[in-house]
Design a protein around this motif. Structure first.
Motif, PDB file in Angstrom:
ATOM      1  N   MET A   1       4.607  -3.494   3.777  1.00  0.00           N
ATOM      2  CA  MET A   1       4.574  -2.437   4.755  1.00  0.00           C
ATOM      3  C   MET A   1       3.165  -1.843   4.874  1.00  0.00           C
ATOM      4  SD  MET A   1       6.445  -1.076   6.959  1.00  0.00           S
ATOM      5  CE  MET A   1       8.002  -0.317   7.063  1.00  0.00           C
ATOM      6  N   ALA A   2       2.395  -1.944   3.799  1.00  0.00           N
ATOM      7  CA  ALA A   2       1.039  -1.396   3.809  1.00  0.00           C
ATOM      8  C   ALA A   2       0.181  -2.071   4.880  1.00  0.00           C
ATOM      9  CB  ALA A   2       0.397  -1.542   2.444  1.00  0.00           C
ATOM     10  N   LYS A   3       0.411  -3.363   5.079  1.00  0.00           N
ATOM     11  CA  LYS A   3      -0.346  -4.095   6.100  1.00  0.00           C
ATOM     12  C   LYS A   3      -0.123  -3.465   7.477  1.00  0.00           C
ATOM     13  CE  LYS A   3      -0.026  -8.388   8.678  1.00  0.00           C
ATOM     14  NZ  LYS A   3       0.643  -9.673   8.795  1.00  0.00           N
ATOM     15  N   PHE A   4       1.122  -3.162   7.781  1.00  0.00           N
ATOM     16  CA  PHE A   4       1.444  -2.601   9.090  1.00  0.00           C
ATOM     17  C   PHE A   4       0.973  -1.152   9.192  1.00  0.00           C
ATOM     18  CE2 PHE A   4       4.567  -6.024   8.472  1.00  0.00           C
ATOM     19  CZ  PHE A   4       4.201  -6.820   9.549  1.00  0.00           C
ATOM     20  N   GLU A   5       1.002  -0.424   8.077  1.00  0.00           N
ATOM     21  CA  GLU A   5       0.489   0.944   8.099  1.00  0.00           C
ATOM     22  C   GLU A   5      -1.009   0.950   8.377  1.00  0.00           C
ATOM     23  OE1 GLU A   5       1.668   3.041   4.570  1.00  0.00           O
ATOM     24  OE2 GLU A   5       3.761   3.131   5.215  1.00  0.00           O
ATOM     25  N   ARG A   6      -1.732   0.017   7.749  1.00  0.00           N
ATOM     26  CA  ARG A   6      -3.177  -0.079   8.019  1.00  0.00           C
ATOM     27  C   ARG A   6      -3.429  -0.501   9.464  1.00  0.00           C
ATOM     28  NH1 ARG A   6      -2.999  -2.548   3.083  1.00  0.00           N
ATOM     29  NH2 ARG A   6      -3.212  -4.609   4.024  1.00  0.00           N
ATOM     30  N   GLN A   7      -2.538  -1.339   9.986  1.00  0.00           N
ATOM     31  CA  GLN A   7      -2.690  -1.824  11.353  1.00  0.00           C
ATOM     32  C   GLN A   7      -2.516  -0.687  12.364  1.00  0.00           C
ATOM     33  OE1 GLN A   7       0.393  -4.607  12.646  1.00  0.00           O
ATOM     34  NE2 GLN A   7      -1.225  -6.107  13.046  1.00  0.00           N
ATOM     35  N   VAL A   8      -1.540   0.177  12.151  1.00  0.00           N
ATOM     36  CA  VAL A   8      -1.257   1.235  13.123  1.00  0.00           C
ATOM     37  C   VAL A   8      -2.090   2.489  12.897  1.00  0.00           C
ATOM     38  CG1 VAL A   8       1.084   0.419  13.557  1.00  0.00           C
ATOM     39  CG2 VAL A   8       0.715   2.190  11.837  1.00  0.00           C
ATOM     40  N   ASP A   9      -2.644   2.643  11.691  1.00  0.00           N
ATOM     41  CA  ASP A   9      -3.445   3.829  11.375  1.00  0.00           C
ATOM     42  C   ASP A   9      -4.603   3.448  10.455  1.00  0.00           C
ATOM     43  OD1 ASP A   9      -4.270   6.476  11.219  1.00  0.00           O
ATOM     44  OD2 ASP A   9      -2.809   7.000   9.668  1.00  0.00           O
ATOM     45  N   PRO A  10      -5.584   2.707  10.988  1.00  0.00           N
ATOM     46  CA  PRO A  10      -6.668   2.223  10.131  1.00  0.00           C
ATOM     47  C   PRO A  10      -7.517   3.336   9.501  1.00  0.00           C
ATOM     48  CG  PRO A  10      -7.120   1.737  12.433  1.00  0.00           C
ATOM     49  CD  PRO A  10      -5.744   2.302  12.366  1.00  0.00           C
ATOM     50  N   ASP A  11      -7.585   4.482  10.167  1.00  0.00           N
ATOM     51  CA  ASP A  11      -8.402   5.581   9.636  1.00  0.00           C
ATOM     52  C   ASP A  11      -7.615   6.525   8.739  1.00  0.00           C
ATOM     53  OD1 ASP A  11     -10.548   4.608  11.138  1.00  0.00           O
ATOM     54  OD2 ASP A  11      -9.947   5.783  12.895  1.00  0.00           O
ATOM     55  N   GLY A  12      -6.293   6.357   8.698  1.00  0.00           N
ATOM     56  CA  GLY A  12      -5.464   7.209   7.862  1.00  0.00           C
ATOM     57  C   GLY A  12      -5.358   8.634   8.359  1.00  0.00           C
ATOM     58  N   THR A  13      -5.388   8.823   9.657  1.00  0.00           N
ATOM     59  CA  THR A  13      -5.371  10.176  10.216  1.00  0.00           C
ATOM     60  C   THR A  13      -3.976  10.657  10.631  1.00  0.00           C
ATOM     61  OG1 THR A  13      -5.848   9.278  12.406  1.00  0.00           O
ATOM     62  CG2 THR A  13      -7.735   9.956  11.073  1.00  0.00           C
ATOM     63  N   LEU A  14      -3.013   9.765  10.727  1.00  0.00           N
ATOM     64  CA  LEU A  14      -1.666  10.162  11.131  1.00  0.00           C
ATOM     65  C   LEU A  14      -0.902  10.787   9.962  1.00  0.00           C
ATOM     66  CD1 LEU A  14      -0.543   7.010  13.167  1.00  0.00           C
ATOM     67  CD2 LEU A  14      -1.145   9.247  14.092  1.00  0.00           C
ATOM     68  N   PRO A  15       0.030  11.678  10.283  1.00  0.00           N
ATOM     69  CA  PRO A  15       0.907  12.189   9.221  1.00  0.00           C
ATOM     70  C   PRO A  15       1.728  11.029   8.629  1.00  0.00           C
ATOM     71  CG  PRO A  15       1.133  13.491  11.236  1.00  0.00           C
ATOM     72  CD  PRO A  15       0.286  12.300  11.565  1.00  0.00           C
ATOM     73  N   PRO A  16       2.072  11.097   7.360  1.00  0.00           N
ATOM     74  CA  PRO A  16       2.779   9.986   6.706  1.00  0.00           C
ATOM     75  C   PRO A  16       4.063   9.555   7.416  1.00  0.00           C
ATOM     76  CG  PRO A  16       2.059  11.577   5.082  1.00  0.00           C
ATOM     77  CD  PRO A  16       1.758  12.169   6.420  1.00  0.00           C
ATOM     78  N   ASP A  17       4.849  10.504   7.910  1.00  0.00           N
ATOM     79  CA  ASP A  17       6.103  10.125   8.570  1.00  0.00           C
ATOM     80  C   ASP A  17       5.852   9.392   9.879  1.00  0.00           C
ATOM     81  OD1 ASP A  17       5.132  12.516   9.648  1.00  0.00           O
ATOM     82  OD2 ASP A  17       7.127  13.193  10.277  1.00  0.00           O
ATOM     83  N   GLU A  18       4.838   9.807  10.633  1.00  0.00           N
ATOM     84  CA  GLU A  18       4.497   9.127  11.891  1.00  0.00           C
ATOM     85  C   GLU A  18       3.917   7.744  11.613  1.00  0.00           C
ATOM     86  OE1 GLU A  18       4.000   8.380  16.004  1.00  0.00           O
ATOM     87  OE2 GLU A  18       5.278   9.737  14.875  1.00  0.00           O
ATOM     88  N   ARG A  19       3.072   7.640  10.588  1.00  0.00           N
ATOM     89  CA  ARG A  19       2.502   6.349  10.204  1.00  0.00           C
ATOM     90  C   ARG A  19       3.623   5.378   9.807  1.00  0.00           C
ATOM     91  NH1 ARG A  19      -0.010   7.553   5.633  1.00  0.00           N
ATOM     92  NH2 ARG A  19      -1.635   8.629   6.775  1.00  0.00           N
ATOM     93  N   ALA A  20       4.593   5.842   9.035  1.00  0.00           N
ATOM     94  CA  ALA A  20       5.713   5.006   8.612  1.00  0.00           C
ATOM     95  C   ALA A  20       6.550   4.570   9.818  1.00  0.00           C
ATOM     96  CB  ALA A  20       6.578   5.755   7.612  1.00  0.00           C
ATOM     97  N   ARG A  21       6.790   5.496  10.746  1.00  0.00           N
ATOM     98  CA  ARG A  21       7.571   5.169  11.940  1.00  0.00           C
ATOM     99  C   ARG A  21       6.874   4.094  12.765  1.00  0.00           C
ATOM    100  NH1 ARG A  21       8.073   6.244  17.205  1.00  0.00           N
ATOM    101  NH2 ARG A  21       6.166   7.448  17.339  1.00  0.00           N
ATOM    102  N   ARG A  22       5.577   4.266  12.987  1.00  0.00           N
ATOM    103  CA  ARG A  22       4.821   3.284  13.764  1.00  0.00           C
ATOM    104  C   ARG A  22       4.722   1.945  13.036  1.00  0.00           C
ATOM    105  NH1 ARG A  22      -0.213   6.384  16.732  1.00  0.00           N
ATOM    106  NH2 ARG A  22       1.017   8.113  17.579  1.00  0.00           N
ATOM    107  N   ALA A  23       4.565   1.996  11.727  1.00  0.00           N
ATOM    108  CA  ALA A  23       4.481   0.761  10.937  1.00  0.00           C
ATOM    109  C   ALA A  23       5.794  -0.010  11.026  1.00  0.00           C
ATOM    110  CB  ALA A  23       4.140   1.081   9.482  1.00  0.00           C
ATOM    111  N   GLU A  24       6.918   0.695  10.993  1.00  0.00           N
ATOM    112  CA  GLU A  24       8.218   0.030  11.106  1.00  0.00           C
ATOM    113  C   GLU A  24       8.359  -0.636  12.472  1.00  0.00           C
ATOM    114  OE1 GLU A  24      11.930  -1.454  10.165  1.00  0.00           O
ATOM    115  OE2 GLU A  24      10.326  -0.689   8.892  1.00  0.00           O
ATOM    116  N   HIS A  25       7.918   0.022  13.518  1.00  0.00           N
ATOM    117  CA  HIS A  25       7.963  -0.584  14.855  1.00  0.00           C
ATOM    118  C   HIS A  25       7.050  -1.810  14.930  1.00  0.00           C
ATOM    119  CE1 HIS A  25      10.482   2.254  17.027  1.00  0.00           C
ATOM    120  NE2 HIS A  25       9.868   3.243  16.379  1.00  0.00           N
ATOM    121  N   ALA A  26       5.875  -1.718  14.327  1.00  0.00           N
ATOM    122  CA  ALA A  26       4.945  -2.856  14.321  1.00  0.00           C
ATOM    123  C   ALA A  26       5.552  -4.032  13.553  1.00  0.00           C
ATOM    124  CB  ALA A  26       3.606  -2.454  13.703  1.00  0.00           C
ATOM    125  N   ARG A  27       6.227  -3.753  12.421  1.00  0.00           N
ATOM    126  CA  ARG A  27       6.864  -4.797  11.627  1.00  0.00           C
ATOM    127  C   ARG A  27       7.971  -5.476  12.426  1.00  0.00           C
ATOM    128  NH1 ARG A  27      11.095  -5.918   8.478  1.00  0.00           N
ATOM    129  NH2 ARG A  27      12.166  -3.999   9.000  1.00  0.00           N
TER     130      ARG A  27
END
Length: 68
Positions: A1-27
């Protein structure tokens, strides 16, 4: 899941819950694309096998033998 989190938020600026939601959609999108490619490949394989069988049948009907 870390791969998709880095993909959707490379700078780490999103809140954790939003980053997780976007990462799940990307996955899910990634695996849907893989499934589509797989289905297309299986269809092409079936079509090629069918065409080969038809060609062999036509060749046999014309009196030729199947080539090994």
């Amino acid at each position: 899941m870390a791969k998709f989190e880095r993909q959707v938020d490379p700078d780490g600026t999103l809140p954790p819950d939003e980053r997780a939601r976007r990462a799940e959609h990307a996955r899910k999108a990634h695996f849907a694309r893989l499934a589509l490619k797989s289905a297309r490949a299986r269809r092409r394989s079936r079509e090629a096998a069918s065409e080969a069988a038809e060609a062999d049948a036509e060749l046999s009907a014309l009196g030729g033998g199947a080539v090994a």
